[in-house]
Design a protein around this motif. Sequence first.
Motif, PDB file in Angstrom:
ATOM      1  N   TYR A 244       0.873  -1.177   0.000  1.00  0.00           N
ATOM      2  CA  TYR A 244       0.000   0.000   0.000  1.00  0.00           C
ATOM      3  C   TYR A 244       0.914   1.233   0.000  1.00  0.00           C
TER       4      TYR A 244
ATOM      5  N   SER B  89       1.716   8.847   0.176  1.00  0.00           N
ATOM      6  CA  SER B  89       2.497   9.905   0.834  1.00  0.00           C
ATOM      7  C   SER B  89       2.362   9.811   2.350  1.00  0.00           C
ATOM      8  N   PHE B  90       1.160   9.534   2.818  1.00  0.00           N
ATOM      9  CA  PHE B  90       0.888   9.399   4.260  1.00  0.00           C
ATOM     10  C   PHE B  90       1.447  10.594   5.031  1.00  0.00           C
TER      11      PHE B  90
ATOM     12  N   GLY C 269      -8.656   7.256   7.770  1.00  0.00           N
ATOM     13  CA  GLY C 269      -9.086   6.716   6.473  1.00  0.00           C
ATOM     14  C   GLY C 269      -8.054   5.735   5.943  1.00  0.00           C
ATOM     15  N   HIS C 270      -6.762   6.117   6.018  1.00  0.00           N
ATOM     16  CA  HIS C 270      -5.689   5.190   5.632  1.00  0.00           C
ATOM     17  C   HIS C 270      -5.711   3.956   6.535  1.00  0.00           C
TER      18      HIS C 270
ATOM     19  N   LYS D 116       7.565  11.834  -3.419  1.00  0.00           N
ATOM     20  CA  LYS D 116       6.297  12.126  -4.090  1.00  0.00           C
ATOM     21  C   LYS D 116       5.851  13.569  -3.850  1.00  0.00           C
TER      22      LYS D 116
ATOM     23  N   ARG E 175      -4.599   0.574  -3.722  1.00  0.00           N
ATOM     24  CA  ARG E 175      -4.920   1.997  -3.663  1.00  0.00           C
ATOM     25  C   ARG E 175      -6.390   2.079  -3.280  1.00  0.00           C
ATOM     26  N   SER E 176      -6.845   3.302  -3.023  1.00  0.00           N
ATOM     27  CA  SER E 176      -8.218   3.403  -2.561  1.00  0.00           C
ATOM     28  C   SER E 176      -8.934   4.582  -3.217  1.00  0.00           C
TER      29      SER E 176
ATOM     30  N   ARG F 201     -12.069   7.377  -2.851  1.00  0.00           N
ATOM     31  CA  ARG F 201     -13.017   8.023  -1.943  1.00  0.00           C
ATOM     32  C   ARG F 201     -14.225   8.563  -2.689  1.00  0.00           C
TER      33      ARG F 201
ATOM     34  N   GLU G 274      -6.148   8.072 -10.193  1.00  0.00           N
ATOM     35  CA  GLU G 274      -5.839   6.677  -9.859  1.00  0.00           C
ATOM     36  C   GLU G 274      -5.801   5.806 -11.119  1.00  0.00           C
TER      37      GLU G 274
ATOM     38  N   THR H 285     -13.271   3.417   0.064  1.00  0.00           N
ATOM     39  CA  THR H 285     -13.234   4.011   1.399  1.00  0.00           C
ATOM     40  C   THR H 285     -14.459   3.572   2.197  1.00  0.00           C
TER      41      THR H 285
ATOM     42  N   TYR I 129     -15.182   7.810   6.339  1.00  0.00           N
ATOM     43  CA  TYR I 129     -13.900   8.473   6.046  1.00  0.00           C
ATOM     44  C   TYR I 129     -13.831   9.018   4.630  1.00  0.00           C
TER      45      TYR I 129
ATOM     46  N   LEU J 167     -12.287  12.383   4.155  1.00  0.00           N
ATOM     47  CA  LEU J 167     -11.057  12.636   4.903  1.00  0.00           C
ATOM     48  C   LEU J 167      -9.815  12.534   4.021  1.00  0.00           C
TER      49      LEU J 167
HETATM   50  P1  ADP Z   1      -0.851   9.816  -2.554  1.00  0.00           P
HETATM   51  O1  ADP Z   1      -0.133  11.124  -2.405  1.00  0.00           O
HETATM   52  O2  ADP Z   1       0.001   8.715  -3.116  1.00  0.00           O
HETATM   53  O3  ADP Z   1      -2.193   9.890  -3.200  1.00  0.00           O
HETATM   54  P2  ADP Z   1      -2.071   9.532   0.052  1.00  0.00           P
HETATM   55  O4  ADP Z   1      -1.318   9.323   1.303  1.00  0.00           O
HETATM   56  O5  ADP Z   1      -2.827  10.804  -0.087  1.00  0.00           O
HETATM   57  O6  ADP Z   1      -0.999   9.301  -1.070  1.00  0.00           O
HETATM   58  O7  ADP Z   1      -3.090   8.338  -0.197  1.00  0.00           O
HETATM   59  C1  ADP Z   1      -2.689   7.014  -0.384  1.00  0.00           C
HETATM   60  C2  ADP Z   1      -3.891   6.192  -0.833  1.00  0.00           C
HETATM   61  O8  ADP Z   1      -4.851   6.186   0.215  1.00  0.00           O
HETATM   62  C3  ADP Z   1      -4.604   6.739  -2.069  1.00  0.00           C
HETATM   63  O9  ADP Z   1      -5.033   5.662  -2.886  1.00  0.00           O
HETATM   64  C4  ADP Z   1      -5.781   7.485  -1.504  1.00  0.00           C
HETATM   65  O10 ADP Z   1      -6.875   7.502  -2.398  1.00  0.00           O
HETATM   66  C5  ADP Z   1      -6.096   6.637  -0.263  1.00  0.00           C
HETATM   67  N1  ADP Z   1      -6.787   7.426   0.766  1.00  0.00           N
HETATM   68  C6  ADP Z   1      -6.465   8.632   1.243  1.00  0.00           C
HETATM   69  N2  ADP Z   1      -7.360   9.050   2.173  1.00  0.00           N
HETATM   70  C7  ADP Z   1      -8.282   8.055   2.276  1.00  0.00           C
HETATM   71  C8  ADP Z   1      -9.499   7.872   3.032  1.00  0.00           C
HETATM   72  N3  ADP Z   1      -9.956   8.830   3.850  1.00  0.00           N
HETATM   73  N4  ADP Z   1     -10.187   6.725   2.882  1.00  0.00           N
HETATM   74  C9  ADP Z   1      -9.742   5.789   2.019  1.00  0.00           C
HETATM   75  N5  ADP Z   1      -8.641   5.891   1.275  1.00  0.00           N
HETATM   76  C10 ADP Z   1      -7.900   7.004   1.386  1.00  0.00           C
END
Ligand code: ADP
Length: 165
Positions: A5, A8-9, A15-16, A38, A86-87, A89, A97, A118, A122, A125
């Motif tokens: 997974y 950037s986190f 949510g993550h 990134k 990946r996820s 929202r 994506e 998601t 969340y 979020l």
């Molecule tokens: P990036 O900069 O690579 O998009 P993020 O840290 O923003 O990294 O997100 C990593 C993944 O987690 C992405 O696929 C994003 O869509 C997903 N994500 C971010 N926030 C949420 C959330 N609240 N619920 C579900 N998935 C999330």
Amino acid sequence: MKAIYPGSFDPVTNGHLDIIERAARTFDELIVAVAVNKEKQPLFGFEERVELLRETCGHLENVQVDYFNGLTVDYVESKGATVIIRSLRAVSDFEYELQMALTNKRLNDRIETLFMMTSAEYSFLSSSIVKELAELGAPLTGLVPKVVEDRLVAVFKQKRAGGEA
Ligand code: ADP
């Protein structure tokens, strides 16, 4: 099966964490991997993002936290994994994506990107929203893990006082 997974986190949110917990139940092994170059201007350095993720994921036995430079597909292959998680929202996530997934597929077609939806609570979020709220001094309870909340409060308190955290 092993999945990665990546993201950037900056910082990890609930949510993550929800995606991490669900992916950990779905796969034998999960590596949550911070992409180092990134974000051009991250709030937290990658070491700290890794540290916050490690504290957040400590209760999950089959989850490891790591970081990587360079191409995601190269990192995934170096770990002997075949799946990128990946996820999504909202519809607004879809275009970016899809572009990433198709690019990664073109770079390495042995690796599949799988999307998880998601959880409804969340779906609004993001790390950016959380940082904006923290900067304005709004409560963060329920949005991020406690360690992240404490760290965000400390960082912006320091910034308001005119120094670096
Ligand atoms: P990036 O900069 O690579 O998009 P993020 O840290 O923003 O990294 O997100 C990593 C993944 O987690 C992405 O696929 C994003 O869509 C997903 N994500 C971010 N926030 C949420 C959330 N609240 N619920 C579900 N998935 C999330």
